[in-house]
Each structure stands twice: as structure tokens, then as C-alpha cells.
Design an enzyme around this catalytic site. Structure first.
Site, PDB file in Angstrom:
ATOM      1  N   HIS A 121      19.332  34.486  29.637  1.00 59.10           N
ATOM      2  CA  HIS A 121      18.297  34.261  28.624  1.00 59.10           C
ATOM      3  C   HIS A 121      17.777  35.331  27.984  1.00 59.10           C
ATOM      4  O   HIS A 121      17.860  36.653  28.467  1.00 59.10           O
ATOM      5  CB  HIS A 121      17.120  33.637  29.725  1.00 59.10           C
ATOM      6  CG  HIS A 121      15.847  32.829  28.647  1.00 59.10           C
ATOM      7  ND1 HIS A 121      14.849  33.694  28.073  1.00 59.10           N
ATOM      8  CD2 HIS A 121      15.573  31.685  28.311  1.00 59.10           C
ATOM      9  CE1 HIS A 121      13.842  33.043  27.382  1.00 59.10           C
ATOM     10  NE2 HIS A 121      14.530  31.638  27.701  1.00 59.10           N
ATOM     11  N   ASP A 198      16.559  36.678  37.636  1.00 57.77           N
ATOM     12  CA  ASP A 198      15.854  35.976  36.772  1.00 57.77           C
ATOM     13  C   ASP A 198      15.863  34.607  37.377  1.00 57.77           C
ATOM     14  O   ASP A 198      17.065  33.741  37.480  1.00 57.77           O
ATOM     15  CB  ASP A 198      16.558  35.616  35.373  1.00 57.77           C
ATOM     16  CG  ASP A 198      15.807  34.715  34.584  1.00 57.77           C
ATOM     17  OD1 ASP A 198      14.859  34.012  35.118  1.00 57.77           O
ATOM     18  OD2 ASP A 198      16.213  34.523  33.304  1.00 57.77           O
ATOM     19  N   GLN A 201      14.736  29.415  36.542  1.00 52.91           N
ATOM     20  CA  GLN A 201      15.658  28.059  36.879  1.00 52.91           C
ATOM     21  C   GLN A 201      16.274  27.557  38.242  1.00 52.91           C
ATOM     22  O   GLN A 201      16.631  26.605  38.399  1.00 52.91           O
ATOM     23  CB  GLN A 201      16.960  27.858  35.820  1.00 52.91           C
ATOM     24  CG  GLN A 201      16.397  28.164  34.418  1.00 52.91           C
ATOM     25  CD  GLN A 201      15.707  27.084  33.650  1.00 52.91           C
ATOM     26  OE1 GLN A 201      15.499  25.836  34.294  1.00 52.91           O
ATOM     27  NE2 GLN A 201      15.113  27.356  32.663  1.00 52.91           N
ATOM     28  N   LYS A 224       7.525  25.831  35.254  1.00 55.78           N
ATOM     29  CA  LYS A 224       8.871  25.303  35.546  1.00 55.78           C
ATOM     30  C   LYS A 224       8.891  24.545  36.670  1.00 55.78           C
ATOM     31  O   LYS A 224       9.789  23.952  36.991  1.00 55.78           O
ATOM     32  CB  LYS A 224       9.955  26.017  34.833  1.00 55.78           C
ATOM     33  CG  LYS A 224       9.879  26.691  33.746  1.00 55.78           C
ATOM     34  CD  LYS A 224      11.272  27.683  33.535  1.00 55.78           C
ATOM     35  CE  LYS A 224      11.411  28.344  32.348  1.00 55.78           C
ATOM     36  NZ  LYS A 224      11.558  27.503  31.217  1.00 55.78           N
ATOM     37  N   CYS A 364      17.210  30.238  23.728  1.00 56.98           N
ATOM     38  CA  CYS A 364      16.980  31.371  23.917  1.00 56.98           C
ATOM     39  C   CYS A 364      18.186  32.077  24.589  1.00 56.98           C
ATOM     40  O   CYS A 364      18.049  32.905  25.503  1.00 56.98           O
ATOM     41  CB  CYS A 364      15.806  31.663  24.579  1.00 56.98           C
ATOM     42  SG  CYS A 364      14.303  31.307  23.901  1.00 56.98           S
TER      43      CYS A 364
END
Length: 409
Positions: A121, A198, A201, A224, A364
């Protein structure tokens, strides 16, 4: 998993869009919020709204207790070793920027390497680009296989003794690829590098154990994972955080302020300048309660089932290209696709007329779009409140979109 019962706990899902029952397939962008989270935020503002830490009155004490209890919930949720390793931020982007601007700027020098992947991302690319410009470090990218996965052989070839930072997504927000973080961390550490993950997700969808992964930093967002917007978490190993300087300065994060010099509070507060996101942190704590009651293993299994079913349904429609791993066990609940000859924005517009919400654009992830040789894609992303009936509605909507644009052109 009792999906229908779970769905009933999300008020927003009980509505119609363009005269059709809402099918929400955009949870990778932001998830919906259960009533328990909404009520927790409402209760804070109605009953004990106050600033935290410094007040000794009843409301301030109650707010501080709730805020810090949420930090402990986060610690347990990701199995951090101590509360000092859990820093509240505005979200994943802010957390990654703290690592880049504090650790990266201080530790990197000319000739050092920062290793990324093509599936990152923008939030895990741009901060490292900026740090590289300042320090003279070099950016390197681990190549992708044709299905959008990494091989450990390529990881070993890319990471060298010059590599100081490996910054990688746990789960691709476009391809759904689940990366082998534990194995990558082992390779990185053997070469003297630290690993920044990261987790935007992954944290909402699977059980996370930062000690087992042995990552050095791990970032994720609340919005999220059923929590409010504006709240996120940076996990960092204590010995690394201790030697890092804050990147924001002001109230809350200080110990002593003189006219010419100041000292900082101990961890984790030295990274939390100003009035923190109190309601957001309380909401995040309640969202963690909710997800743990459902069970992250159950969420992961449910999403694998859904994405496998969706891949089967969409692959039966002529003219649809699906991106990412063909094996649903290698991906999270994300399905990115295009209808040949139709712009994904047009696809998303037709789906919206059918009450189906998906995301369209570059997500993104423009370097990944270039690697895929497309300018944009459509993306359906699944969560614990989605059903196979939602997938059927998606497939029906795509058939209508395909038929419409074939007749128009």
C-alpha cells in the site's frame, strides 16, 4: 459461525440501497461497526467524557481507566510482551510513519537498503521513499510470482547484509496474498535487518501473535476491524522503541519541560502527544471484545470459504479476470477483478445500482497496478458479516454489468 446472528448486530446492514437490500463488500476499505462498539462510544460521550491521565476527578479517572484497559486488550490481542510496546496512533499510516521518521531516519545511512514488495500500500512505500531521500539509503523490491505471491528464494536473494529494514504487508489489500512473515523475519534477522509489518489487512481477519511472528514493528487500524475511524496501533519491540525519539511533541508525552530543554515520558506515552483518541481507543477495545467472542479462527475460516466460493462463481463468467493467488487458502477475503473492456468504476456503478458496494480504483497500490498492467481494478472484500448469498448478488450484478456494456458498445 452464526452469520445471520452476527449480521443482526450491525445496524447499518439493515437497509436498502437503490431499492435493493445492501450487500456491503468493501470491508478492506473500512468495516462496519457492531452495536456494542457504537454504544461504547456513545456511553463515553454521554456518561464520562473527560481527558485522560492528568485529571484526578471521577470522570477523568473513569476515562483513563477505560483508555488504558483498551491498551491491555490490544496487548493481549496481538500477544505483545508488555503494555509499553503498544502505542495508540491515528491508524496504520501514522504508525508506519512513526517507524520511518523516528527509527529509519536515525538508523539508516548512505548505502543501506530498505526492502519492500510490489504489493505494498502507498502507506508502506512513500514514508520509506522520503527516508531514503534524506539518508541516502536505497530501496529494493522483492519480485512477485505471476500469481502475486512471494517465494522465500526471492526473499533470500533480495535481502542482503546491507539491508537494514524490511517493510512488508502481511496481507495484500489488492491480491489478498498472505505473506509468510515469520519466515521473512527469520531471513531478515540473519542479515541484521529489522522487520516492519503492515497489518491493516491481517489484524481484522486472523489471529495475530507478534512474538511468534518475531516482527520488530507491527501496525494496524481500528476502522478495518469493527472499531471507529481515527484509531490505530503501533506495536514495537521495547528495546527498539526505547532508543527512538518521538516525532510529535507537546502535551501528554513530556516528563519535564524547561525553557530550553525537555524530557519525555516513558513508553508508551512518549509517542502519544496531545489529547489522545480516547473514544476511538475505547471503541477499539470493545471491537476486540466482539472479535474475540466470535473467534478470529472462525473469521478466517469463514472468509476463506467465502472467497473460494466467490472465485468459483466469478470464474464461470466469461470475460472476468481475477487477480492474485488461484488457491483460496493462500489469500485472505479479498477478490480483485476486472471485466474485459469495462472500466472498474463503471462496474462499481452498476453494482451500486443493484445495492452491492465494492471498491474501484488503484486501491492506493499504483506500483502493483503497473505490475498487473492495468490502471485500476474492482475489488470485493469480505468480512464476518458476509454470506454466500452476498456473493450470489455480486455475481448477478456482474452479469448485468457485462450484459449492459456489451449492448451499449
Amino acid at each position: 459461525m452464526e452469520v445471520e446472528r452476527i449480521r443482526s448486530l450491525f445496524p447499518i446492514l439493515n437497509q436498502e440501497i437503490n431499492g435493493k437490500p445492501l450487500v456491503y463488500l468493501d470491508s478492506a476499505a473500512t468495516s462496519q461497526k457492531p452495536l456494542t462498539v457504537i454504544n461504547a462510544i456513545n456511553d463515553y460521550y454521554r456518561e464520562y467524557n473527560s481527558n485522560v491521565h492528568r485529571g484526578v476527578h471521577t470522570l477523568g479517572t473513569k476515562a483513563t481507566d477505560a483508555y488504558e484497559k483498551s491498551r491491555e486488550k490490544v496487548r493481549k490481542f496481538i500477544n505483545a510482551n508488555s503494555l509499553e510496546e503498544v502505542i495508540f496512533t491515528k491508524g496504520t499510516t501514522a504508525a508506519l510513519n512513526i517507524v520511518a521518521q523516528s527509527y529509519g531516519r536515525e538508523q539508516l545511512k548512505h548505502g543501506d537498503e530498505i526492502v519492500l514488495t510490489f504489493m505494498e500500500h502507498h502507506s508502506n512505500i512513500i514514508p520509506w521513499q522520503q527516508v531514503a531521500k534524506v539518508t541516502g539509503a536505497t530501496l529494493k523490491y522483492i519480485p512477485l510470482q505471476s500469481d502475486g505471491t512471494l517465494t522465500l528464494e526471492d526473499v533470500q536473494k533480495t535481502i542482503t547484509t546491507k539491508t537494514k529494514i524490511v517493510a512488508i504487508t502481511h496481507v495484500s489489500n489488492v491480491l489478498g496474498t498472505i505473506n509468510p512473515i515469520k519466515e521473512i523475519a527469520e531471513i531478515a534477522h540473519k542479515n541484521g535487518a529489522i522487520v516492519v509489518v503492515d497489518g491493516a489487512q491481517s489484524a481484522p481477519h486472523m489471529k495475530i501473535d507478534v512474538q511468534e511472528l518475531n516482527c520488530d514493528f507491527y501496525a494496524f487500524s481500528g476502522h478495518k476491524m469493527c472499531a471507529p475511524t481515527g484509531i490505530g496501533v503501533l506495536y514495537g519491540k521495547k528495546h527498539l522503541l526505547e532508543k527512538m525519539e518521538p516525532v510529535e511533541f507537546g502535551g501528554e508525552m513530556i516528563d519535564f519541560v524547561g525553557l530550553y530543554e525537555s524530557t519525555w515520558k516513558e513508553l508508551p506515552w512518549k509517542f502519544e502527544a496531545g489529547t489522545p483518541i480516547i473514544a476511538g481507543a475505547i471503541g477499539l477495545g470493545k471491537a476486540i471484545d466482539f472479535l474475540e467472542e466470535v473467534g478470529l479462527d472462525n473469521v478466517k475460516a469463514h472468509e476463506h470459504d467465502l472467497v473460494g466460493y466467490a472465485m468459483q462463481q466469478l470464474s464461470e463468467i466469461d470475460g472476468i479476470t481475477i487477480y492474485g493467488p488461484a488457491n483460496s487458502e493462500k489469500r485472505a477475503g479479498v477478490l480483485t477483478f476486472n471485466i474485459n473492456g469495462v472500466h472498474p468504476h463503471d462496474v462499481a456503478t452498476v453494482l451500486d445500482m443493484e445495492g452491492v458496494a465494492v471498491r474501484a480504483g488503484h486501491h492506493c497500490a499504483q506500483p502493483l497496478m503497473k505490475w498487473l498492467e492495468v490502471t485500476a481494478t474492482a475489488r470485493a472484500s469480505f468480512y464476518l458479516y458476509n454470506t454466500k448469498g452476498d456473493v450470489d448478488r455480486l455475481a448477478e450484478g456482474l452479469l448485468k454489468a457485462k450484459e449492459f456494456f456489451e449492448n451499449v458498445f
